[in-house]
Enzyme design. Structure first.
Site, PDB file in Angstrom:
ATOM      1  N   TYR A 238      -2.648  -8.224  16.160  1.00 31.41           N
ATOM      2  CA  TYR A 238      -2.423  -7.232  15.102  1.00 31.41           C
ATOM      3  C   TYR A 238      -3.387  -6.055  15.258  1.00 31.41           C
ATOM      4  CZ  TYR A 238      -3.005  -4.994  10.576  1.00 31.41           C
ATOM      5  OH  TYR A 238      -3.143  -4.057   9.590  1.00 31.41           O
TER       6      TYR A 238
ATOM      7  N   ASN B  54     -10.463  -4.771   2.749  1.00 28.72           N
ATOM      8  CA  ASN B  54      -9.501  -5.642   2.049  1.00 28.72           C
ATOM      9  C   ASN B  54      -8.826  -4.932   0.879  1.00 28.72           C
ATOM     10  OD1 ASN B  54     -11.289  -7.462   3.644  1.00 28.72           O
ATOM     11  ND2 ASN B  54      -9.857  -8.957   2.826  1.00 28.72           N
TER      12      ASN B  54
ATOM     13  N   ILE C 240       0.850  -1.205   0.000  1.00 26.24           N
ATOM     14  CA  ILE C 240       0.000   0.000   0.000  1.00 26.24           C
ATOM     15  C   ILE C 240       0.881   1.249   0.000  1.00 26.24           C
ATOM     16  CG2 ILE C 240      -1.867   1.222   1.196  1.00 26.24           C
ATOM     17  CD1 ILE C 240      -2.725  -1.530   2.332  1.00 26.24           C
TER      18      ILE C 240
HETATM   19  N1  UDP Z   1      -9.096 -16.934   2.046  1.00 23.70           N
HETATM   20  C1  UDP Z   1      -9.245 -18.249   1.624  1.00 23.70           C
HETATM   21  N2  UDP Z   1      -8.147 -18.910   1.176  1.00 23.70           N
HETATM   22  C2  UDP Z   1      -6.906 -18.352   1.107  1.00 23.70           C
HETATM   23  C3  UDP Z   1      -6.768 -16.996   1.545  1.00 23.70           C
HETATM   24  C4  UDP Z   1      -7.893 -16.325   2.007  1.00 23.70           C
HETATM   25  O1  UDP Z   1     -10.343 -18.806   1.659  1.00 23.70           O
HETATM   26  O2  UDP Z   1      -5.943 -19.017   0.710  1.00 23.70           O
HETATM   27  C5  UDP Z   1     -10.270 -16.199   2.546  1.00 23.70           C
HETATM   28  C6  UDP Z   1     -10.141 -15.746   3.987  1.00 23.70           C
HETATM   29  O3  UDP Z   1     -10.615 -16.753   4.868  1.00 23.70           O
HETATM   30  C7  UDP Z   1     -11.025 -14.490   4.015  1.00 23.70           C
HETATM   31  C8  UDP Z   1     -10.905 -13.942   2.586  1.00 23.70           C
HETATM   32  O4  UDP Z   1     -10.404 -15.015   1.795  1.00 23.70           O
HETATM   33  O5  UDP Z   1     -12.365 -14.833   4.229  1.00 23.70           O
HETATM   34  C9  UDP Z   1      -9.947 -12.767   2.497  1.00 23.70           C
HETATM   35  O6  UDP Z   1      -8.738 -13.152   3.123  1.00 23.70           O
HETATM   36  P1  UDP Z   1      -7.437 -12.251   3.065  1.00 23.70           P
HETATM   37  O7  UDP Z   1      -6.354 -12.989   3.794  1.00 23.70           O
HETATM   38  O8  UDP Z   1      -7.169 -11.853   1.658  1.00 23.70           O
HETATM   39  O9  UDP Z   1      -7.838 -10.922   3.837  1.00 23.70           O
HETATM   40  P2  UDP Z   1      -8.407 -10.699   5.333  1.00 23.70           P
HETATM   41  O10 UDP Z   1      -9.890 -10.777   5.219  1.00 23.70           O
HETATM   42  O11 UDP Z   1      -7.812 -11.724   6.220  1.00 23.70           O
HETATM   43  O12 UDP Z   1      -7.941  -9.308   5.639  1.00 23.70           O
END
Ligand code: UDP
Length: 330
Positions: free
Chosen positions: A141, A170, A12
């Site tokens: 975090y 996100n 970012i």
């Molecule tokens: N997610 C998933 N598989 C992966 C990575 C992420 O199913 O390999 C899902 C995760 O559980 C969440 C969404 O995708 O519901 C977004 O995850 P990310 O880690 O990108 O962002 P976060 O929501 O944790 O900030």
């Protein structure tokens, strides 16, 4: 106007630096390059390799430059890691910010932008989540960002430093001209992982659970384009000229399930993208959607890349042309 961007070599931060320079700011970046990439830093920015935990180094930067504003991105940022290594967060993130704030206050800086997080809202009373929602950090975090937000409260009261806490949902996508983008090793975020599957770099995407309380059972998130985030930072920096601190949530106000993101990526990439359903990832709430009305009304923020296809197209453009990220360009 000269500004300091901590973590300006990160995902970012590098997009914000790019837009700051495009809009005529003079930018100094400090980054320890643990996760950032020097290649991501705009060539017109002054780059300092340094760690905010090294207080003397931070002080030197403030002695060498007169900053009117600080944009603070440098941080450990992984929810999952923060459960396993809490002190990287509860200590290092907080001490790094303290060193920065002490020098900023000592050098009379009056504007501070904090890269904060939706992880402050682990138990929202209402979706979409408004800026006034009660704070329940969802991990060490999130707690570390909240501790920095609290430091900022006292910076304003004691030193008159105005701050803006931007709680991102996100962050995703890449610069539309494709010269910078997302490059994490290892990668943990959904969209880049899906695109790595599309590129044949991974066999499949593991969907972390399909028994959530959502229509298709997979988690719903609000994906916001990194350039729209960058624009919000600059609007906030300019708004702080009035000396008033603020807090804003940043998202598009529309949620997509993991399955919807995969389906859209299939359409855009033309690839099959194999998935399997795995276990839930600890700490994932069912549904996180931002209400960004406050920043829209107060600062006139209007996201430009606010549709999922646009977000995935720019990310795909970056990944397709840089399949090994910045390292592959050398
Ligand atoms: N997610 C998933 N598989 C992966 C990575 C992420 O199913 O390999 C899902 C995760 O559980 C969440 C969404 O995708 O519901 C977004 O995850 P990310 O880690 O990108 O962002 P976060 O929501 O944790 O900030």
């Amino acid at each position: 106007m000269k500004v300091l961007v901590t973590g300006g070599a990160g995902y970012i931060g590098s997009h914000v630096v790019d837009l700051l320079i495009e809009r005529g700011y003079e930018v100094v970046v400090i980054d320890n390059l643990y996760t950032g990439h020097v290649e991501a830093v705009h060539p017109q920015a002054t780059f300092v390799q340094g760690d905010l935990l090294d207080h003397a180094r931070v002080k030197d930067v403030f002695e060498a430059h007169a900053f009117e504003g600080i944009l603070h991105f440098a941080s450990h940022t992984l929810v999952g890691e923060s459960w396993e290594k809490p002190w990287l967060y509860l200590r290092d993130n907080v001490v790094a910010a303290s060193n920065l704030l002490e020098e900023a206050a000592n050098h009379g800086v009056k504007r501070f932008i904090l890269s904060s997080t939706a992880n402050l809202f682990d138990d929202p009373e209402n979706i979409p989540i408004v800026a006034e929602e009660r704070i329940v950090p969802g991990s060490p975090y999130g707690e570390s960002k909240y501790m920095i937000e609290r430091q900022l409260y006292w910076m304003e009261r004691i030193y008159g430093m105005a701050s803006c806490c931007l709680r991102y949902f996100n962050a995703s996508g890449a610069h539309p001209d494709g010269h910078i983008g997302e490059d994490h090793t290892p990668e943990y975020h959904l969209i880049p992982i899906i695109l790595q599957v599309a590129l044949g770099q991974r066999e499949k995407l593991t969907i972390y659970g399909d028994d959530y309380k959502t229509p298709d059972g997979t988690c719903i998130r609000d994906y916001i384009h990194v350039m729209d985030l960058a624009d919000a930072h600059i609007l906030a920096l300019e708004a702080l000229a009035d000396g008033k601190s603020r807090k804003y949530n940043l998202g598009n106000g529309k949620g997509y399930s993991v399955r919807e993101v995969v389906d859209m990526a299939r359409q855009i990439t033309g690839q099959t993208i194999t998935t399997e359903v795995g276990a839930r990832r600890p700490g994932d709430p069912d549904n996180l959607i931002a209400d960004s009305t406050r920043i829209m009304q107060e600062l006139g923020w209007q996201p430009e890349f606010n549709t999922l296809p646009h977000i995935i197209e720019t990310a795909w453009n970056w990944h397709k042309n840089n399949p090994h990220g910045y390292a592959g360009r050398k």
